[in-house]
Write a protein that holds these residues in place. Structure first.
Motif, PDB file in Angstrom:
ATOM      1  N   ARG A 128      -8.611   0.874  -1.689  1.00  0.00           N
ATOM      2  CA  ARG A 128      -7.197   0.945  -1.890  1.00  0.00           C
ATOM      3  C   ARG A 128      -7.145   1.223  -3.415  1.00  0.00           C
ATOM      4  O   ARG A 128      -6.239   2.074  -3.832  1.00  0.00           O
ATOM      5  CB  ARG A 128      -6.205   0.478  -1.161  1.00  0.00           C
ATOM      6  CG  ARG A 128      -6.446   0.239   0.399  1.00  0.00           C
ATOM      7  CD  ARG A 128      -5.409  -0.648   0.857  1.00  0.00           C
ATOM      8  NE  ARG A 128      -5.767  -0.763   2.433  1.00  0.00           N
ATOM      9  CZ  ARG A 128      -4.965  -1.340   3.346  1.00  0.00           C
ATOM     10  NH1 ARG A 128      -3.837  -1.881   2.735  1.00  0.00           N
ATOM     11  NH2 ARG A 128      -5.141  -1.384   4.680  1.00  0.00           N
ATOM     12  N   SER A 250       0.955  -0.936   1.357  1.00  0.00           N
ATOM     13  CA  SER A 250      -0.247  -0.712   0.501  1.00  0.00           C
ATOM     14  C   SER A 250      -1.472   0.351   1.098  1.00  0.00           C
ATOM     15  O   SER A 250      -1.772   1.158   0.382  1.00  0.00           O
ATOM     16  CB  SER A 250      -1.025  -1.857  -0.083  1.00  0.00           C
ATOM     17  OG  SER A 250      -1.532  -2.414   1.199  1.00  0.00           O
ATOM     18  N   PHE A 251      -1.270   0.464   2.557  1.00  0.00           N
ATOM     19  CA  PHE A 251      -2.385   1.306   3.100  1.00  0.00           C
ATOM     20  C   PHE A 251      -1.725   2.571   2.974  1.00  0.00           C
ATOM     21  O   PHE A 251      -2.446   3.656   2.996  1.00  0.00           O
ATOM     22  CB  PHE A 251      -2.610   0.787   4.630  1.00  0.00           C
ATOM     23  CG  PHE A 251      -2.956   1.904   5.474  1.00  0.00           C
ATOM     24  CD1 PHE A 251      -4.512   2.121   5.258  1.00  0.00           C
ATOM     25  CD2 PHE A 251      -2.587   2.463   6.275  1.00  0.00           C
ATOM     26  CE1 PHE A 251      -5.056   3.263   6.274  1.00  0.00           C
ATOM     27  CE2 PHE A 251      -3.136   3.471   7.181  1.00  0.00           C
ATOM     28  CZ  PHE A 251      -4.340   3.869   6.841  1.00  0.00           C
TER      29      PHE A 251
END
Length: 259
Positions: A128, A250-251
């Motif tokens: 990420r 955050s994904f």
């Protein structure tokens, strides 16, 4: 707690919702570029229509008691930062090319994982971070800070991105207890309140020497673009709130680049 809020993580649903959100955000900003109105007036119209549409739906589903928040602090942070972020975005898209404005607005993708790490305690894995860094490299190139100076409108776009990141973090906490439609209604009310104060004080601001765009009369031929803008805003906001119910913020952050 509203029954519809009890959802397990589902990456597929989260991705579909966030892509629907980003597509309609692009449509929204295209409408802003096309509409020949001051950006703050467009913000007021958008918020008013969203409030008028969401309020009766909330009443029909939850009743009058459903129009409340279970987390006052995060709600106040979200509606304030979200309202100011949208004002920044509208100004940026009205005064810059869509491509550049979209690139700078995507800077929120850099801010979100850091805030999610510290506020929501989400784990950020290396893949990420890699996606985020690659995307931010494009924003750095678009700004061209080495060979050119930062313009005011670029700074406003980046400020909007930071405020939007704060609003998104707050929304992630709120979707656990508050229905998306209720969150949308409160956001619309916040924008209406702030902009009503602004328009009420236009004579005073003009006396201080501020260059103010007055309210422009709305004619019948303006309605299609204004309704299209408001519809895109409603779908975009509803979609991103639903995406947060199914996936980590955050994904979902790197999907902002799909705009």
């Amino acid at each position: 707690m509203h029954p519809l809020q009890k959802n397990n993580p589902n990456p597929t649903k989260a991705i579909l919702w966030i892509l629907l959100c980003k597509m309609h955000f692009a449509i929204l900003m295209a409408c802003i570029k096309y509409a020949d109105f001051p950006t703050l007036q467009l913000n007021f119209i958008r918020s008013l229509i969203v409030a008028l549409v969401s309020f009766p739906i909330i009443l029909s589903i939850y009743g009058l008691k459903g129009i409340k928040t279970h987390q006052l602090g995060p709600q106040l942070i979200r509606v304030t930062s979200g309202a100011l972020a949208m004002m920044c975005f509208f100004h940026a898209f009205d005064h810059m090319s869509m491509a550049k404005a979209t690139t700078l607005v995507a800077a929120q993708t850099l801010f979100i994982p850091v805030l999610a790490f510290f506020v929501l305690k989400e784990k950020i894995r290396a893949r990420r971070w890699t996606a985020i860094i690659v995307g931010y490299t494009g924003i750095w190139i678009a700004l061209n800070p080495i060979y050119g100076s930062l313009e005011t409108v670029e700074g406003i776009a980046l400020l909007g991105a930071f405020l939007a990141a704060i609003a998104n973090i707050s929304a992630k906490k709120l979707v656990a207890t508050d229905a998306p439609l209720v969150l949308m209604f409160f956001s619309a009310l916040a924008s209406i309140f702030l902009l009503a104060i602004y328009y009420w004080h236009i004579p005073f601001l003009q006396s201080l020497g501020w260059s103010i765009s007055p309210w422009k009369p709305i004619e019948i031929q303006n309605m299609p673009i204004l309704l299209g803008m408001s519809g895109a805003a409603l779908i975009s906001q509803f979609s991103y709130l639903n995406a947060f119910r199914y996936g980590d913020i955050s994904f979902l952050a790197p999907f902002d680049y799909s705009k």
